[in-house]
Structure formats: structure tokens, C-alpha cells
Design an enzyme around this catalytic site. Sequence first.
Site, PDB file in Angstrom:
ATOM      1  N   ASP A 198       0.852  -1.181   0.000  1.00  0.00           N
ATOM      2  CA  ASP A 198       0.000   0.000   0.000  1.00  0.00           C
ATOM      3  C   ASP A 198       0.894   1.239   0.000  1.00  0.00           C
ATOM      4  OD1 ASP A 198      -2.007   1.842   0.371  1.00  0.00           O
ATOM      5  OD2 ASP A 198      -2.236   1.451   2.523  1.00  0.00           O
ATOM      6  N   ASP A 205      -4.429   3.562   2.788  1.00  0.00           N
ATOM      7  CA  ASP A 205      -5.843   3.157   2.906  1.00  0.00           C
ATOM      8  C   ASP A 205      -5.985   1.673   3.258  1.00  0.00           C
ATOM      9  OD1 ASP A 205      -5.185   1.915   0.557  1.00  0.00           O
ATOM     10  OD2 ASP A 205      -6.793   2.796  -0.644  1.00  0.00           O
ATOM     11  N   ASP A 210      -1.606  -1.132  -3.862  1.00  0.00           N
ATOM     12  CA  ASP A 210      -1.930  -0.371  -5.071  1.00  0.00           C
ATOM     13  C   ASP A 210      -0.763  -0.406  -6.060  1.00  0.00           C
ATOM     14  OD1 ASP A 210      -0.117   1.475  -3.910  1.00  0.00           O
ATOM     15  OD2 ASP A 210      -1.758   2.362  -2.745  1.00  0.00           O
ATOM     16  N   ASP A 259      -4.425 -10.244 -15.946  1.00  0.00           N
ATOM     17  CA  ASP A 259      -5.489 -11.222 -15.809  1.00  0.00           C
ATOM     18  C   ASP A 259      -6.613 -10.875 -16.777  1.00  0.00           C
ATOM     19  OD1 ASP A 259      -6.928 -13.343 -14.318  1.00  0.00           O
ATOM     20  OD2 ASP A 259      -5.575 -12.784 -12.694  1.00  0.00           O
ATOM     21  N   ASP A 295      -8.771 -16.249 -16.822  1.00  0.00           N
ATOM     22  CA  ASP A 295      -9.532 -16.717 -15.670  1.00  0.00           C
ATOM     23  C   ASP A 295     -10.683 -17.629 -16.095  1.00  0.00           C
ATOM     24  OD1 ASP A 295     -10.104 -16.140 -12.697  1.00  0.00           O
ATOM     25  OD2 ASP A 295     -12.052 -15.753 -13.627  1.00  0.00           O
ATOM     26  N   GLU A 329      -6.523 -20.709 -17.091  1.00  0.00           N
ATOM     27  CA  GLU A 329      -6.882 -21.418 -15.857  1.00  0.00           C
ATOM     28  C   GLU A 329      -8.049 -22.352 -16.195  1.00  0.00           C
ATOM     29  OE1 GLU A 329      -8.619 -20.488 -11.413  1.00  0.00           O
ATOM     30  OE2 GLU A 329      -9.547 -19.723 -13.214  1.00  0.00           O
ATOM     31  N   HIS A 354      -3.385 -17.152  -5.364  1.00  0.00           N
ATOM     32  CA  HIS A 354      -4.315 -16.450  -4.472  1.00  0.00           C
ATOM     33  C   HIS A 354      -5.546 -17.282  -4.121  1.00  0.00           C
ATOM     34  CE1 HIS A 354      -5.782 -16.070  -8.480  1.00  0.00           C
ATOM     35  NE2 HIS A 354      -6.953 -15.654  -8.021  1.00  0.00           N
ATOM     36  N   ASP A 355      -5.679 -18.479  -4.719  1.00  0.00           N
ATOM     37  CA  ASP A 355      -6.824 -19.348  -4.415  1.00  0.00           C
ATOM     38  C   ASP A 355      -6.420 -20.580  -3.605  1.00  0.00           C
ATOM     39  OD1 ASP A 355      -8.529 -17.752  -5.973  1.00  0.00           O
ATOM     40  OD2 ASP A 355      -8.143 -18.932  -7.786  1.00  0.00           O
TER      41      ASP A 355
HETATM   42  C1  NOJ Z   1     -10.545 -18.004 -10.539  1.00  0.00           C
HETATM   43  C2  NOJ Z   1      -9.846 -16.926  -9.762  1.00  0.00           C
HETATM   44  O1  NOJ Z   1      -8.511 -17.310  -9.584  1.00  0.00           O
HETATM   45  C3  NOJ Z   1     -10.597 -16.766  -8.474  1.00  0.00           C
HETATM   46  O2  NOJ Z   1      -9.916 -15.979  -7.545  1.00  0.00           O
HETATM   47  C4  NOJ Z   1     -11.947 -16.196  -8.801  1.00  0.00           C
HETATM   48  O3  NOJ Z   1     -12.734 -16.153  -7.635  1.00  0.00           O
HETATM   49  C5  NOJ Z   1     -12.684 -17.040  -9.847  1.00  0.00           C
HETATM   50  N1  NOJ Z   1     -11.843 -17.503 -10.902  1.00  0.00           N
HETATM   51  C6  NOJ Z   1     -13.803 -16.258 -10.462  1.00  0.00           C
HETATM   52  O4  NOJ Z   1     -13.302 -15.245 -11.280  1.00  0.00           O
END
Ligand code: NOJ
Length: 556
Positions: free
Chosen positions: A21, A25, A29, A98, A199, A254, A327-328
Amino acid sequence: MDRKWWKEAVVYQIYPRSFQDSNGDGIGDLKGITSRLDYLQELGIDTVWLSPHFKSPNDDNGYDISDYRDIMDEFGTMEDFDEMQQEMRKRGIHLVIDLVVNHTSDEHEWFVESKKSKDNPYRDYYIWRDGKDGKEPNNWVSRFSGKAWDYNGETNQYYLHLYSPKQPDLNWENPKVRDEIYDMMKFWIEKGVDGFRLDAAGSYSKTEGLPDGDLNNVNVGAEYYLHGPRIHEYFKEMNEKVLSQYDDIMTVGEIAAVTVEDAKKYSGTDRQELGMIFQFEHVNLEYKNGDRYSLKPFKMSEFKKVMSKWQTELDGLAWNSLYLANHDQPRSVSRWGDDKKYRNESAKMLYTMIMTMQGTPYIYQGEELGMTNAGYTSIEDYQDINVRTIWKERVLTGMVSPEEMLDTLSVISRDNARTPMQWDDSKNGGFTTGTPWLKMNRNYTEINAKESLDNPDSIFHYMQKLIKLRKQNAVAVYGSFHEYDEENESLYVYTRELDGQKMLVVLNFTGEEKEFHLPKEIEYNKSQLYISNYENDGKIGDKCLRPYEAVVYLYE
Ligand code: NOJ
């Protein structure tokens, strides 16, 4: 050997919200990213994959886009984007963005128009259907759980959303939608981006008639929207109309529930579709019946089988992407290593594997520091929309106890990887001077970039060396792969070979000492040490591997 810059790249994934950041905030960013590019350059990566930076109401942290040609308010401005990109270029860093085009936000102007009336010119940009017997048009379930349809009173129809109700699915059947997407891709390419991570890319094409799905499937309906009938036609068209018009654009799709055979269709070298895909087999192994929130014990031989299968079966036919975290997914050291006693050794061992396989390696932010799962103990700490929906569906209905769900979340929740970057041991780890949007992992006082940069034995410095070695040794990138001792539940042993250059990799996936016996088939005259996370010499032979030891040799 079909050489490409993106095959030789080492990619670093930035989740901008949690990276740095710059204005207090509490949300990362673009200026923050720019201020940390020297750090990335020092690590040695040459490509950044930036999670969505577009205008978004943030129902799903930017994976719900309301304007594809503008920047998320919290992340800054287009000038900030341009500056970030220029600074990346100065440092020889490619930028991959992305591409989220399975769905938009419900606040995108296309959807705002679309929902107004049945004859609105944008109606057909989305998937609208009449209800059936007063209910949803079919039984599909959202990938965030709950129904995949939402009702719109004004027009008395339902729209499809494979994710949250604020993420309506685009109608790829409509050529206007596809052309809008292609134009938008050109807009970003012409701004200078080097590629796209696509995505939910396996879900664009839905089976005609949208039939009811098999109820035994966790993702009810998936058989009718994953790898749908027109999916390859769409990628061929995207390739023809956009990608092939420019030089060597990197693409990585993905693709959920993808087999090796499917992967060859999406990214086969002879297919003119995508450059590579992300597969999920190795990260889905511990889910019972495919349910992400129901776990089963992990088995090393199964894990190796999956990793090795992708190595051997794509060889020469398609290109792998290599990852352990994003991130998932939870943090890799918490998942496959030991995030306490052997954190340093096990994190190094895991990335020794990633950096000695065929494919393009991806490092998710913080992995180079050995960051660990979030350690949250209260539901209030979680922010992820997926957690909120699962909690409602399973805990508030009494299906699972709060304690049990909290245990599962501590292992599997997406927020585990989303805690802010730990830069130093000052307040909030140097991530923000304000209040972080998501609670910091408490261990930032010990695990942080400053400590890692100062410590020659850190995971960061080991990763730096792995990257440098990979750049100097084509065998690490392109070499063919051969596994030994497949049934061994502790060790992962394999060789790589390219034009007479040979490499032997031995990895101990346990916290115990394990005997390694050199396979008889491996013959050599000379050997030298490539890398190890312990003191080691370069002599190949039987040896006792220490906890989470990784040792790699070059030999002839
Ligand atoms: C895959 C992304 O990596 C994830 O973070 C997202 O929630 C879903 N696709 C929907 O866009």
C-alpha cells in the site's frame, strides 16, 4: 526444441490488494508495486502476472470487473499503470495481466443495460432464461456454492452466474461479446502488456439447452459448462483475431478439471490456441469427492504420480505451468512442508522441485519468504466471498459445526494466501501505514523480506540461486523427465536430460531422515553439485537424506 521467452520465464504473481500500500488506505496499489520492483529484480524473476487491476466493486477482489479499460479506484490511475509498466520494462520484467471474461461484474455497463429489458441491445451479452415450474432454469450450482441463477423481477427471467450473483456469465455464443473481448485484449496489448492469464477459461462454452447436471457432482452442471462444445473454436478464433497478430504473446489458461488429454487440446503446440494452462490435479488431491471443504489424507505416491504424469505426457506436445500456490490456494509450506520446525528447509525443498521441472515456474508473492497460512481462529477474520457463502450454507444450517469449519478453513481457505506481504517487522509488516484490509499473519515480526534479505541462509536467497541456475542451464527448463522409485512415500527422485546434459534431483518430503539408494540405471563418470538446501558435496551415491533435504546434481 521450440524455444520461447515465456517458456524460459520465471513468473511472479502479484495479488495487488495485498502487495504494498502506498497511500495508507490499507489496500495495496500500483504505486506500491512500482516501489517494490527493485526487490523483484533482485529476486531474479523476469515476468509478473498481475491479478486483476481493473475497475471493480470488489465482490470477489477484482475478479468482478465493471470496466475493462479502467483501473480499480483503490489501485490508482492509468498513469500509475503506465508508470509501473515502464519501470518493469526498464528492469527487463514482462507484464502479464489477468483476463477475466467468463463473467463481468453486475455493475458493468453491459449488464446494467442487459437487465433493463428483454429487447435491450445488451440483453444477449449474458445468459438469460425463463424459470422452470417457478424455479431456476436448471439445477446448476455456483462454484461458490448456492444456486447458479438469480432472478430479475423486472424482466421475469433468471441470469446465469457460475460464481457470485455479482458475477453474471457472459454469453460467448454472441459474436458481439467475443469481438468486444478481442478489442479489449488489443487495447492492453497495444498499451504494452506481454500476455494474459485467462480466468475460468474452461467455462466459456455452455452446452446448448443448458441441461440439468448430475446431482452427485459437487459442481452440479460442470459437465455442461467445462470444456463445452465450442471452447476450442473460441480459442482458435481468439488466437487468429488477436494473439497471432502480435509477437509472442504469453497466454496461460486457468482450466478447472482438466486432464492431460484436454490440456493437449487447449495448449498443444500444433493447436494455435493457448500457450499453456494451469491444471489442478496436484492441488485437488486431498479433497474428498472433489469437495474443497472436505479433506482426506494426503498420499505422497499419488502426488508424485500426478506431477510426473504432467511432466512426461506433455513433453514435446504442450507446455506445463508449474505452481504450488496462488491467491486461491493455501501457502505451500503449510500444505506440503512443515511451517514450524523445518520451515526454511521444507520451503526450499518444495521450490527445488518447481525449479527443476519442465514448464514455466510461477512464484506467488510471499512464497519466496516462506510465508505461512493465515492462522485465523475466528470467522470474523475471513473476508473471502467463498468463505462467507460456505459458512452460510454449511455452518448456519447446522450441517457442520463452527469449530470443524474453522479447522478446515485454517487449512484450505483462500485467505491463507491473501494476507498482506510481510516486508519488515514494523507495524503491519511495512505493508501499510493504515489498517490492512485483511488481518496480517501475526508471524510478520519473524518472517519478512527485510530479515530474508539480511540472512544469507534465507529462502529468498535460495530462490534467487534457483532462478539464476535455471537461467544458466537449459536442461532445467527443457530437459526430458524420468522418475525413479515411484512407490517411495518419502522421496521424490527424478532425472532430467537435454542434449547430453543430465540432472539428478532427490527430494525428501518428510521431517525424518530417509535412505536414498542410487537407482542402478543411473550411470555417470563425473558429477557436480547443482544446488542443495544443506551442506553437500557433488558426489552422487547412496546417502541418508536429512529432514526435507533437497539435493540436485549435474552429471555426465
Ligand atoms: C478463478 C480466480 O482465480 C478466483 O480468484 C476467482 O474467484 C474465480 N476464478 C472467479 O473469477
